[in-house]
Motif scaffolding. Structure first.
Motif, PDB file in Angstrom:
ATOM      1  N   LYS A 331      14.271 -11.903  21.352  1.00 11.30           N
ATOM      2  CA  LYS A 331      14.308 -10.526  21.839  1.00 11.30           C
ATOM      3  C   LYS A 331      14.768  -9.570  20.742  1.00 11.30           C
ATOM      4  O   LYS A 331      14.186  -8.487  20.555  1.00 11.30           O
ATOM      5  N   GLN A 332      15.800  -9.996  19.993  1.00 12.38           N
ATOM      6  CA  GLN A 332      16.294  -9.129  18.920  1.00 12.38           C
ATOM      7  C   GLN A 332      15.283  -9.025  17.784  1.00 12.38           C
ATOM      8  O   GLN A 332      15.094  -7.944  17.196  1.00 12.38           O
ATOM      9  N   MET A 333      14.628 -10.174  17.491  1.00 10.81           N
ATOM     10  CA  MET A 333      13.617 -10.152  16.429  1.00 10.81           C
ATOM     11  C   MET A 333      12.448  -9.223  16.794  1.00 10.81           C
ATOM     12  O   MET A 333      11.921  -8.489  15.957  1.00 10.81           O
ATOM     13  N   THR A 334      12.050  -9.283  18.065  1.00 15.46           N
ATOM     14  CA  THR A 334      10.961  -8.401  18.521  1.00 15.46           C
ATOM     15  C   THR A 334      11.379  -6.935  18.423  1.00 15.46           C
ATOM     16  O   THR A 334      10.591  -6.058  18.024  1.00 15.46           O
ATOM     17  N   GLY A 335      12.633  -6.637  18.799  1.00 12.87           N
ATOM     18  CA  GLY A 335      13.116  -5.257  18.697  1.00 12.87           C
ATOM     19  C   GLY A 335      13.160  -4.775  17.266  1.00 12.87           C
ATOM     20  O   GLY A 335      12.788  -3.628  16.963  1.00 12.87           O
ATOM     21  N   ILE A 336      13.623  -5.658  16.359  1.00 14.12           N
ATOM     22  CA  ILE A 336      13.665  -5.272  14.940  1.00 14.12           C
ATOM     23  C   ILE A 336      12.253  -5.037  14.403  1.00 14.12           C
ATOM     24  O   ILE A 336      11.998  -4.078  13.653  1.00 14.12           O
ATOM     25  N   ASP A 337      11.300  -5.893  14.808  1.00 17.50           N
ATOM     26  CA  ASP A 337       9.915  -5.719  14.370  1.00 17.50           C
ATOM     27  C   ASP A 337       9.355  -4.382  14.866  1.00 17.50           C
ATOM     28  O   ASP A 337       8.639  -3.677  14.136  1.00 17.50           O
ATOM     29  N   GLY A 338       9.693  -4.019  16.095  1.00 18.22           N
ATOM     30  CA  GLY A 338       9.248  -2.740  16.626  1.00 18.22           C
ATOM     31  C   GLY A 338       9.856  -1.566  15.869  1.00 18.22           C
ATOM     32  O   GLY A 338       9.180  -0.544  15.617  1.00 18.22           O
ATOM     33  N   ASP A 339      11.133  -1.703  15.501  1.00 16.58           N
ATOM     34  CA  ASP A 339      11.766  -0.626  14.738  1.00 16.58           C
ATOM     35  C   ASP A 339      11.146  -0.485  13.351  1.00 16.58           C
ATOM     36  O   ASP A 339      10.981   0.627  12.841  1.00 16.58           O
ATOM     37  N   ILE A 340      10.824  -1.641  12.747  1.00 16.66           N
ATOM     38  CA  ILE A 340      10.175  -1.586  11.430  1.00 16.66           C
ATOM     39  C   ILE A 340       8.796  -0.945  11.551  1.00 16.66           C
ATOM     40  O   ILE A 340       8.388  -0.142  10.691  1.00 16.66           O
ATOM     41  N   GLN A 341       8.069  -1.284  12.627  1.00 17.22           N
ATOM     42  CA  GLN A 341       6.779  -0.660  12.857  1.00 17.22           C
ATOM     43  C   GLN A 341       6.923   0.853  13.046  1.00 17.22           C
ATOM     44  O   GLN A 341       6.122   1.651  12.544  1.00 17.22           O
ATOM     45  N   GLU A 342       7.978   1.247  13.750  1.00 20.41           N
ATOM     46  CA  GLU A 342       8.243   2.672  13.946  1.00 20.41           C
ATOM     47  C   GLU A 342       8.526   3.364  12.620  1.00 20.41           C
ATOM     48  O   GLU A 342       8.056   4.473  12.368  1.00 20.41           O
ATOM     49  N   LEU A 343       9.311   2.706  11.732  1.00 20.65           N
ATOM     50  CA  LEU A 343       9.570   3.271  10.413  1.00 20.65           C
ATOM     51  C   LEU A 343       8.282   3.409   9.604  1.00 20.65           C
ATOM     52  O   LEU A 343       8.059   4.411   8.905  1.00 20.65           O
ATOM     53  N   ASP A 344       7.435   2.411   9.692  1.00 20.98           N
ATOM     54  CA  ASP A 344       6.168   2.443   8.963  1.00 20.98           C
ATOM     55  C   ASP A 344       5.297   3.595   9.445  1.00 20.98           C
ATOM     56  O   ASP A 344       4.691   4.320   8.635  1.00 20.98           O
ATOM     57  N   GLU A 345       5.217   3.786  10.782  1.00 22.99           N
ATOM     58  CA  GLU A 345       4.439   4.895  11.319  1.00 22.99           C
ATOM     59  C   GLU A 345       5.042   6.243  10.918  1.00 22.99           C
ATOM     60  O   GLU A 345       4.316   7.193  10.624  1.00 22.99           O
ATOM     61  N   LEU A 346       6.381   6.318  10.930  1.00 23.08           N
ATOM     62  CA  LEU A 346       7.036   7.556  10.534  1.00 23.08           C
ATOM     63  C   LEU A 346       6.725   7.896   9.076  1.00 23.08           C
ATOM     64  O   LEU A 346       6.408   9.035   8.738  1.00 23.08           O
ATOM     65  N   ILE A 347       6.799   6.907   8.208  1.00 23.36           N
ATOM     66  CA  ILE A 347       6.504   7.143   6.785  1.00 23.36           C
ATOM     67  C   ILE A 347       5.056   7.585   6.606  1.00 23.36           C
ATOM     68  O   ILE A 347       4.751   8.488   5.819  1.00 23.36           O
ATOM     69  N   ASP A 348       4.136   6.942   7.353  1.00 25.52           N
ATOM     70  CA  ASP A 348       2.723   7.331   7.261  1.00 25.52           C
ATOM     71  C   ASP A 348       2.524   8.780   7.712  1.00 25.52           C
ATOM     72  O   ASP A 348       1.788   9.548   7.076  1.00 25.52           O
ATOM     73  N   GLU A 349       3.193   9.163   8.811  1.00 24.12           N
ATOM     74  CA  GLU A 349       3.080  10.543   9.281  1.00 24.12           C
ATOM     75  C   GLU A 349       3.636  11.519   8.254  1.00 24.12           C
ATOM     76  O   GLU A 349       3.048  12.575   7.997  1.00 24.12           O
ATOM     77  N   ILE A 350       4.776  11.180   7.681  1.00 29.10           N
ATOM     78  CA  ILE A 350       5.394  12.083   6.696  1.00 29.10           C
ATOM     79  C   ILE A 350       4.514  12.234   5.463  1.00 29.10           C
ATOM     80  O   ILE A 350       4.296  13.346   4.964  1.00 29.10           O
ATOM     81  N   LEU A 351       3.956  11.141   4.966  1.00 28.75           N
ATOM     82  CA  LEU A 351       3.100  11.217   3.780  1.00 28.75           C
ATOM     83  C   LEU A 351       1.824  12.004   4.065  1.00 28.75           C
ATOM     84  O   LEU A 351       1.370  12.801   3.229  1.00 28.75           O
ATOM     85  N   THR A 352       1.246  11.770   5.242  1.00 28.01           N
ATOM     86  CA  THR A 352       0.036  12.521   5.604  1.00 28.01           C
ATOM     87  C   THR A 352       0.336  14.006   5.685  1.00 28.01           C
ATOM     88  O   THR A 352      -0.413  14.851   5.154  1.00 28.01           O
ATOM     89  N   TYR A 353       1.416  14.355   6.360  1.00 29.41           N
ATOM     90  CA  TYR A 353       1.781  15.766   6.495  1.00 29.41           C
ATOM     91  C   TYR A 353       2.072  16.384   5.133  1.00 29.41           C
ATOM     92  O   TYR A 353       1.668  17.514   4.844  1.00 29.41           O
ATOM     93  N   ALA A 354       2.769  15.651   4.252  1.00 27.72           N
ATOM     94  CA  ALA A 354       3.103  16.174   2.927  1.00 27.72           C
ATOM     95  C   ALA A 354       1.840  16.431   2.108  1.00 27.72           C
ATOM     96  O   ALA A 354       1.724  17.446   1.423  1.00 27.72           O
ATOM     97  N   ARG A 355       0.876  15.504   2.177  1.00 28.81           N
ATOM     98  CA  ARG A 355      -0.370  15.703   1.428  1.00 28.81           C
ATOM     99  C   ARG A 355      -1.129  16.927   1.927  1.00 28.81           C
ATOM    100  O   ARG A 355      -1.652  17.711   1.141  1.00 28.81           O
TER     101      ARG A 355
END
Length: 523
Positions: A331-355
């Motif tokens: 359960k904790q591993m799944t939650g951490i994986d989801g948080d990492i996925q959220e960070l990845d999506e956030l970074i993608d959104e920020i880079l897209t917006y910055a460009r």
């Protein structure tokens, strides 16, 4: 170059040219009036002084009163100005304009005044001088004629030449005039006059007068060139000063911006040479100010957005250490994986917006089908959002206007963001409609959710802005999706709007951009 500036510059050049021409005409006429009077006085001086030395000129030269208006008498017989009287007392020859030519005055040696009224001063001077020369040469003995000729030439300021050779003789028309009147005037090659007289013995004598008055003498030409050059130099100086003053304004604003005054702008009037430079500089300054503001907001928002997933990951790692069973560990591993996925999506959104915000990516616009992109997005979202009815309407059923100049990947991203947001906040239904015509493309995305208050319609397009501050993994969103949508439409030459759906009652987002670009733009 704008037409307004061209017309303004043309009018200024014409005005300066007209002013220079007017100044040249006034100066030319004014100076030549003075020069002409001085020349006439200087040219008549030998003749007038000769007449002043004769005891009784009107009697000795009996033809002078009739031909040249000679008058003699004391000063009271003439209406002279105080200045003219004073000049005559100094022995000068005075010329005063009359209705017809000039009147010349000189003080005689006997104490009176002598005047000549000449309608054409230079021509009449040549005639009078030639007649006096003929009178004295006729009266002189043959053996003293050469000596008398030299004396007359020196006293009257002329050149006296006998015409003895066949080559020196004038034309037959001149000889005919000589035979009838005994005097003829010739125009020399240099523009001066020569009086040809026939003596009593039949000899021909040429009395060559000094050069005629030249209104285009080198002093006048030099003065006019200096005037024109001076006016042009002054105009160039004023023009360069005007440009330099405006360039200094731009330089001053640039220095203020470099010191951190991001709100500094160039104030320039329309229609000036540097107005376009000022407008371009102000546009650049506004863009820089917006980029700096976006950068500050992004730094602040990113630091805030990263705290939540990072904190959850840290908490999940701590829970892993104390996990007592494989199920709790998973359960904790799944939650951490989801948080990492959220960070990845956030970074993608920020880079897209910055460009997109900092000038945009390289857009290679190409002809593509808008309806196919919309249908693809709707199909993808139906799979992801199983509990929401997503309907797609294409008004242009036959596909006549479906082709448009777009960057398919970014238009897909913009429509996907709108449909995804609508499905996230809808109660159960989303409607996607394409309105296509020969000029514009329009895509409307509506939902049946609770909608967006009108006071927040502009706020939703601001980066990192969320109307509902509560964020969970289920609600999602970073406040960048709609900002990305607006920037994508901006680089397509269009706009994004938000309003209220009349059909479903929730929010309605619209994308509008021109179907065809006049020129392929690299943005």
């Amino acid at each position: 170059m704008s037409l307004k500036f061209l017309l303004k510059a043309y009018a200024q050049v014409v005005a300066v040219a007209a002013l220079v021409a007017l100044m040249c005409v006034v100066l030319f006429n004014g100076l030549n009036n003075v020069r002409g009077q001085a020349w006439h006085e200087r040219s008549l001086q030998p003749l007038m002084e000769w007449l002043a030395a004769v005891p009784a000129p009107a009697e000795q030269y009996h033809w002078m009163p009739a031909l040249f208006g000679m008058k003699t008498g004391d000063s009271r017989a003439f209406q002279l100005t105080p200045v003219a009287s004073e000049r005559l007392s100094y022995g000068q020859v005075v010329a005063e304009p009359s209705g017809e030519g000039f009147v010349f005055y000189v003080a005689s040696e006997s104490g009176g005044l002598i005047s000549l009224n000449l309608e054409q001063p230079y021509r009449d001077l040549a005639r009078a001088t030639a007649l006096i020369v003929r009178w004295h040469l006729d009266a002189a003995p043959l053996e003293a004629r050469a000596q008398t000729s030299d004396y007359l030439a020196q006293a009257l300021g002329v050149r006296i030449n006998p015409l003895q050779k066949q080559a020196d003789l004038p034309a037959q028309t001149v000889l005919d005039r000589l035979s009838s009147s005994g005097l003829a005037l010739l125009r020399r090659d240099d523009g001066g006059l020569a009086g040809v007289v026939r003596l009593s013995e039949g000899d021909l004598i040429a009395v060559n007068m000094p050069e005629a008055f030249n209104p285009w003498g080198w002093p006048i030409v030099t003065l006019l060139l200096v005037l024109v050059g001076g006016v042009l130099a002054l105009g160039l100086f004023l023009a360069l000063r005007f440009v330099d003053r405006h360039l200094r304004k731009v330089e001053s604003v640039a220095l203020r911006i470099a010191r951190g005054e991001m709100g500094a702008r160039v104030e320039s009037q329309d229609g000036t040479l540097v107005s376009r430079l000022g407008s371009a500089f102000n546009g650049m300054a506004e863009h820089i100010q917006r980029l700096v503001q976006v950068q500050r907001e992004m730094i602040h928002a990113v630091s805030h957005e990263l705290r939540t997933p990072v904190a959850r990951i840290r908490f999940g790692v701590q829970m892993i250490e104390s996990a007592s069973s494989p199920e709790a560990l998973q359960k904790q591993m799944t939650g951490i994986d989801g948080d990492i996925q959220e960070l990845d999506e956030l970074i993608d959104e920020i880079l897209t917006y910055a460009r997109l915000e900092q000038g945009g990516p390289v857009f290679s616009l190409r002809d593509d089908s808008v309806t196919e992109i919309v249908e693809q997005v709707v199909t993808e979202q139906r799979i992801i959002r199983e509990g929401v009815d997503i309907e797609c309407r294409i008004e242009d059923g036959d596909g006549r206007w479906s082709q448009s100049d777009v960057e398919p990947r970014y238009i897909h991203r913009a429509v996907q963001n709108l449909v995804g947001n609508a499905a996230r906040y809808a109660d159960g239904r989303v409607l996607v409609t394409c309105h296509l015509d020969d000029e514009n493309c329009r895509i409307d995305v509506e939902d049946d959710g609770r909608g967006i208050p009108e006071s927040d319609w502009e706020k939703v397009f601001t980066a990192f802005a969320r109307l509902d501050d509560s964020r969970t993994r289920t609600s999602g969103g970073y406040g960048l999706g709609l900002s990305i949508v607006r920037r994508i439409l901006y680089w397509h030459g269009g706009q994004a709007f938000v309003g209220r759906s009349e059909q479903l009652g929730g929010a309605k987002f619209s994308l509008v951009w021109p179907r065809r670009k006049l020129e392929s733009s690299v943005l």
